[in-house]
Design a protein around this motif. Structure first.
Motif, mmCIF file in Angstrom:
data_model
loop_
_atom_site.group_PDB
_atom_site.id
_atom_site.type_symbol
_atom_site.label_atom_id
_atom_site.label_comp_id
_atom_site.label_asym_id
_atom_site.label_seq_id
_atom_site.Cartn_x
_atom_site.Cartn_y
_atom_site.Cartn_z
ATOM 1 N N GLU A 178 7.951 -7.480 0.143
ATOM 2 C CA GLU A 178 7.551 -6.094 0.391
ATOM 3 C C GLU A 178 8.288 -5.128 -0.530
ATOM 4 N N LYS A 179 9.557 -5.393 -0.802
ATOM 5 C CA LYS A 179 10.321 -4.490 -1.669
ATOM 6 C C LYS A 179 9.845 -4.577 -3.124
ATOM 7 N N ILE A 180 9.673 -5.773 -3.636
ATOM 8 C CA ILE A 180 9.274 -5.924 -5.038
ATOM 9 C C ILE A 180 7.853 -5.424 -5.260
ATOM 10 N N LEU A 181 6.935 -5.783 -4.370
ATOM 11 C CA LEU A 181 5.560 -5.289 -4.516
ATOM 12 C C LEU A 181 5.492 -3.784 -4.292
ATOM 13 N N GLY A 182 6.301 -3.282 -3.371
ATOM 14 C CA GLY A 182 6.313 -1.848 -3.124
ATOM 15 C C GLY A 182 6.754 -1.060 -4.345
ATOM 16 N N ALA A 183 7.783 -1.562 -5.029
ATOM 17 C CA ALA A 183 8.257 -0.885 -6.238
ATOM 18 C C ALA A 183 7.214 -0.950 -7.344
ATOM 19 N N ALA A 184 6.547 -2.101 -7.469
ATOM 20 C CA ALA A 184 5.516 -2.243 -8.493
ATOM 21 C C ALA A 184 4.324 -1.335 -8.203
ATOM 22 N N ALA A 185 3.943 -1.226 -6.927
ATOM 23 C CA ALA A 185 2.844 -0.323 -6.565
ATOM 24 C C ALA A 185 3.231 1.126 -6.824
ATOM 25 N N GLU A 186 4.490 1.462 -6.569
ATOM 26 C CA GLU A 186 4.959 2.830 -6.755
ATOM 27 C C GLU A 186 4.879 3.250 -8.222
ATOM 28 N N ARG A 187 5.100 2.312 -9.139
ATOM 29 C CA ARG A 187 5.052 2.653 -10.565
ATOM 30 C C ARG A 187 3.620 2.649 -11.096
ATOM 31 N N GLY A 188 2.651 2.192 -10.266
ATOM 32 C CA GLY A 188 1.252 2.284 -10.648
ATOM 33 C C GLY A 188 0.555 0.991 -10.990
ATOM 34 N N ASP A 189 1.176 -0.165 -10.695
ATOM 35 C CA ASP A 189 0.499 -1.444 -10.970
ATOM 36 C C ASP A 189 -0.806 -1.538 -10.193
ATOM 37 N N ASP A 190 -1.806 -2.188 -10.789
ATOM 38 C CA ASP A 190 -3.100 -2.288 -10.120
ATOM 39 C C ASP A 190 -3.123 -3.463 -9.133
#
Length: 329
Positions: free
Chosen positions: A156-168
């Protein structure tokens, strides 16, 4: 077993109401109280949604906020949230980039999240990542394959950070699926779980017994052993973790010591120190650590150790800023 509650049937709802009130700057109820969501959604960002039965607090609601989840759905104690709850969370948090569902590998959770994804067809773009990090991979009455346990926080933390930066959406799914093979957790219990509805422990241990390889729903572990000192307990749960993980070269190890709900901080930090020493003897030096109570099994006395072998990119995402009720840096 005495508890601070009005009735078993209202425990979860009243607890969630208190949680939302305590963290109203970060979270709010959504869907007329059917789930908890991030108070300020980000337009155009993939919505990260998770959930599960109550009794694992602070998972999942404690990880809603900037850099982690957008919503979490909570069922009754040790009971998956319903597809309707999950669909409502998708409807309210999808701001145009689709939804990624993060699901622990327990049959009820997987089934209900899959059903919600099917119901959302035509309304949302949806992908799902199933967390499978339990080193105690023996037969389980609740899952096929490895159970999803404390490693869920890492995902959840790693995906959350990636989503926050705009990953699709597709990039996030690929990132999440790549984590489970390089992450293992193992737990030990000194006392079973007392479920509020029946006030009985899910399994009973004698005064000189401990359960090795437990899950987070009060289910027994792989085997029962004679109570031992902390050094031996740490060895018993760290050894299978290292045996199952692949080569450590070029990895950035993340070490988590997690309490199951009935273990005081003094014991968790003692276990962390011993785990770090044990890993050092096997050539592993953690690059980052986390110690505390994050993924519980109500009042179970015991703990788990999680080791995740992260790439440089994943490690940067773990270290990225986060602002949730439980994790903030």
């Amino acid at each position: 077993m005495k508890r601070i509650m009005n009735a078993p049937g209202t425990l979860v709802a009243e607890s969630l109401a208190g949680f939302v009130a305590a963290h109203e700057d970060l979270v709010a109820f959504g869907g007329e109280g059917r789930f908890v969501r991030r108070r300020a959604l980000v337009p155009g960002k993939v919505a990260l949604i998770s959930g599960g039965g109550a009794g694992h607090e602070p998972l999942h609601c404690g990880f809603i906020g900037q850099g982690m989840l957008d919503a979490a759905c909570t069922g009754h104690v040790f009971t998956s949230p319903t597809p309707d709850q999950i669909l409502a969370a998708m409807d309210e948090t999808d701001t145009g980039a689709g939804c990624l569902l993060v699901v622990k590998n327990y049959d009820g959770d997987v089934m209900n999240f899959e059903m919600a994804a099917e119901m959302a067809a035509g309304r949302h773009r949806v992908e799902m990542v199933v967390v499978e990090d339990d080193a105690a991979s023996g037969p389980s009455v609740r899952s096929r394959g490895r159970r999803g346990v404390a490693g869920t926080v890492v995902v959840e933390k790693i995906l959350g950070a990636a989503a926050e930066r705009g990953d699709d959406l597709s990039s996030l799914k690929a990132l999440g699926e790549g984590l489970s093979g390089r992450m293992r957790s193992m737990g030990v219990a000194l006392r079973g779980v007392t479920v509020p509805d029946n006030a009985r422990e899910t399994f009973a241990l004698g005064p000189e017994e401990m359960e090795i390889g437990v899950g987070i729903h009060g289910e027994p572990g792989l085997y029962r052993a004679r109570m031992a000192g902390a050094d031996e307990i740490v060895r018993l749960i760290c050894e299978p973790i290292l045996d199952q993980l692949g080569p450590l070269a070029s990895a950035r190890p993340l070490l988590i010591v997690n309490g199951f709900g009935g273990t005081p901080p003094i014991e968790l930090h003692l276990a962390y120190g011993l785990a770090r020493r044990y890993l050092a003897g096997r050539g592993v030096a953690p690059a980052r650590s986390l110690v505390g109570t994050f993924v519980t099994s109500l009042d179970m006395a015991g703990l788990s150790v999680t080791l995740a072998l992260l790439s440089e990119a994943e490690f940067a995402l773990w270290c990225a800023p986060v602002a949730t009720p439980v994790l903030a840096w």
